[in-house]
Write a protein that holds these residues in place. Structure first.
Motif, PDB file in Angstrom:
ATOM      1  N   GLY A  24       1.497   0.721  -0.058  1.00 40.81           N
ATOM      2  CA  GLY A  24       1.951   1.867  -0.844  1.00 40.81           C
ATOM      3  C   GLY A  24       2.165   1.594  -2.318  1.00 40.81           C
ATOM      4  N   SER A  25       1.820   0.400  -2.779  1.00 38.01           N
ATOM      5  CA  SER A  25       2.048   0.061  -4.188  1.00 38.01           C
ATOM      6  C   SER A  25       0.958   0.609  -5.109  1.00 38.01           C
ATOM      7  N   GLY A  26      -0.170   1.021  -4.541  1.00 42.14           N
ATOM      8  CA  GLY A  26      -1.232   1.609  -5.348  1.00 42.14           C
ATOM      9  C   GLY A  26      -2.410   0.699  -5.608  1.00 42.14           C
ATOM     10  N   LYS A  27      -2.560  -0.360  -4.831  1.00 44.74           N
ATOM     11  CA  LYS A  27      -3.643  -1.328  -5.045  1.00 44.74           C
ATOM     12  C   LYS A  27      -5.022  -0.676  -4.962  1.00 44.74           C
ATOM     13  N   THR A  28      -5.252   0.072  -3.917  1.00 43.25           N
ATOM     14  CA  THR A  28      -6.566   0.679  -3.715  1.00 43.25           C
ATOM     15  C   THR A  28      -6.855   1.719  -4.785  1.00 43.25           C
ATOM     16  N   THR A  40      -9.155   8.438  -7.170  1.00 48.40           N
ATOM     17  CA  THR A  40      -9.718   8.811  -5.874  1.00 48.40           C
ATOM     18  C   THR A  40      -8.599   8.811  -4.842  1.00 48.40           C
ATOM     19  N   GLU A  41      -8.745   9.641  -3.865  1.00 43.43           N
ATOM     20  CA  GLU A  41      -7.741   9.696  -2.806  1.00 43.43           C
ATOM     21  C   GLU A  41      -7.867   8.439  -1.948  1.00 43.43           C
ATOM     22  N   ALA A  42      -6.762   7.737  -1.804  1.00 40.34           N
ATOM     23  CA  ALA A  42      -6.783   6.484  -1.046  1.00 40.34           C
ATOM     24  C   ALA A  42      -5.998   6.649   0.248  1.00 40.34           C
ATOM     25  N   TRP A  63     -10.732  -8.401  -4.509  1.00 32.86           N
ATOM     26  CA  TRP A  63     -10.405  -8.249  -3.101  1.00 32.86           C
ATOM     27  C   TRP A  63      -9.065  -7.535  -3.017  1.00 32.86           C
ATOM     28  N   ASP A  64      -9.081  -6.270  -2.606  1.00 29.08           N
ATOM     29  CA  ASP A  64      -7.892  -5.445  -2.426  1.00 29.08           C
ATOM     30  C   ASP A  64      -7.435  -5.625  -0.986  1.00 29.08           C
ATOM     31  N   ILE A  85      -4.600 -13.674  -9.562  1.00 28.45           N
ATOM     32  CA  ILE A  85      -3.894 -12.813  -8.621  1.00 28.45           C
ATOM     33  C   ILE A  85      -3.355 -11.613  -9.381  1.00 28.45           C
ATOM     34  N   LEU A  86      -3.638 -10.434  -8.880  1.00 26.86           N
ATOM     35  CA  LEU A  86      -2.978  -9.224  -9.348  1.00 26.86           C
ATOM     36  C   LEU A  86      -1.969  -8.855  -8.258  1.00 26.86           C
ATOM     37  N   PHE A  87      -0.701  -9.058  -8.548  1.00 22.32           N
ATOM     38  CA  PHE A  87       0.366  -8.745  -7.604  1.00 22.32           C
ATOM     39  C   PHE A  87       0.911  -7.381  -7.989  1.00 22.32           C
ATOM     40  N   VAL A  88       0.586  -6.371  -7.188  1.00 25.24           N
ATOM     41  CA  VAL A  88       0.889  -4.985  -7.529  1.00 25.24           C
ATOM     42  C   VAL A  88       2.198  -4.560  -6.876  1.00 25.24           C
ATOM     43  N   ILE A  89       3.064  -3.966  -7.699  1.00 28.01           N
ATOM     44  CA  ILE A  89       4.295  -3.395  -7.161  1.00 28.01           C
ATOM     45  C   ILE A  89       4.372  -1.921  -7.548  1.00 28.01           C
ATOM     46  N   ASP A  90       5.076  -1.165  -6.743  1.00 27.74           N
ATOM     47  CA  ASP A  90       5.388   0.225  -7.044  1.00 27.74           C
ATOM     48  C   ASP A  90       6.672   0.188  -7.870  1.00 27.74           C
TER      49      ASP A  90
END
Length: 182
Positions: A24-28, A40-42, A63-64, A85-90
């Protein structure tokens, strides 16, 4: 802004990076914003998505990785030859920041990732109540990370703000590492 999806690549700079974080952090959404330039709708990623883009004469294979707890244990199988590394947070999810901090700590313990540069992508900066970068630095204890290059970049997958700066940081880290090797 110099970013395009790529099927064939003839340049000389190829980077394999992973995009990880809690579900749910928005990676895709971030990845497909990079690929298409549009929102785009993920749907929740139940494994991984992989895309290759060209940005500033560099090929990024991204690589997501799905962020659900039962999928995270599989991440390590994709860490070989990772250059960033892309460490994605919400950044609008105050309730899960402690969980994100624990996940980041676990990630940094993987031997395959020792020394790998990391960009903490503070996504969803466009939402009301989103934590500011300086607060996230403190909450994730980023100043205590040693033995690797690390920074934070505020982004919004919806507006596109900051996404290319995250890639610029990976490129800057790569250049720094190559320069320091002599």
């Amino acid at each position: 802004m110099g970013c395009s999806a790529s099927k064939t690549y003839r340049g000389g700079n190829s980077l394999r990076i992973v995009m990880v974080g809690l579900d749910g952090s928005g990676k895709t959404t971030l990845m497909y914003r990079l690929v298409t330039g549009e929102v785009t709708e993920a749907t929740p990623t139940l494994g991984f998505n992989v895309e290759t883009i060209t940005y500033k004469d560099n090929e990024f294979t991204i690589w997501d990785m799905g962020g659900q707890e039962n999928i995270r244990r599989l991440w390590r199988h994709y860490f070989l030859r990772i250059r960033g590394i892309l460490f994605v947070i919400d950044s609008a999810d105050n309730d899960r920041i402690d969980e994100a901090q624990e996940l980041l700590d676990e990630l940094l313990q993987h031997n395959e990732l020792l020394g790998t540069p990391i960009v903490v992508v503070a996504n969803k900066q466009d939402l009301d109540g989103a934590m500011k970068e300086k607060d996230i630095v403190e909450l994730l204890e980023l100043k205590h990370i040693s033995g690797r290059l690390c920074t934070i970049q505020g982004t919004s997958a919806i507006t596109g703000a900051g996404i290319h700066k995250a890639l610029d940081n990976i490129l800057r880290f790569r250049h720094h590492m190559e320069s320091s090797r002599g």
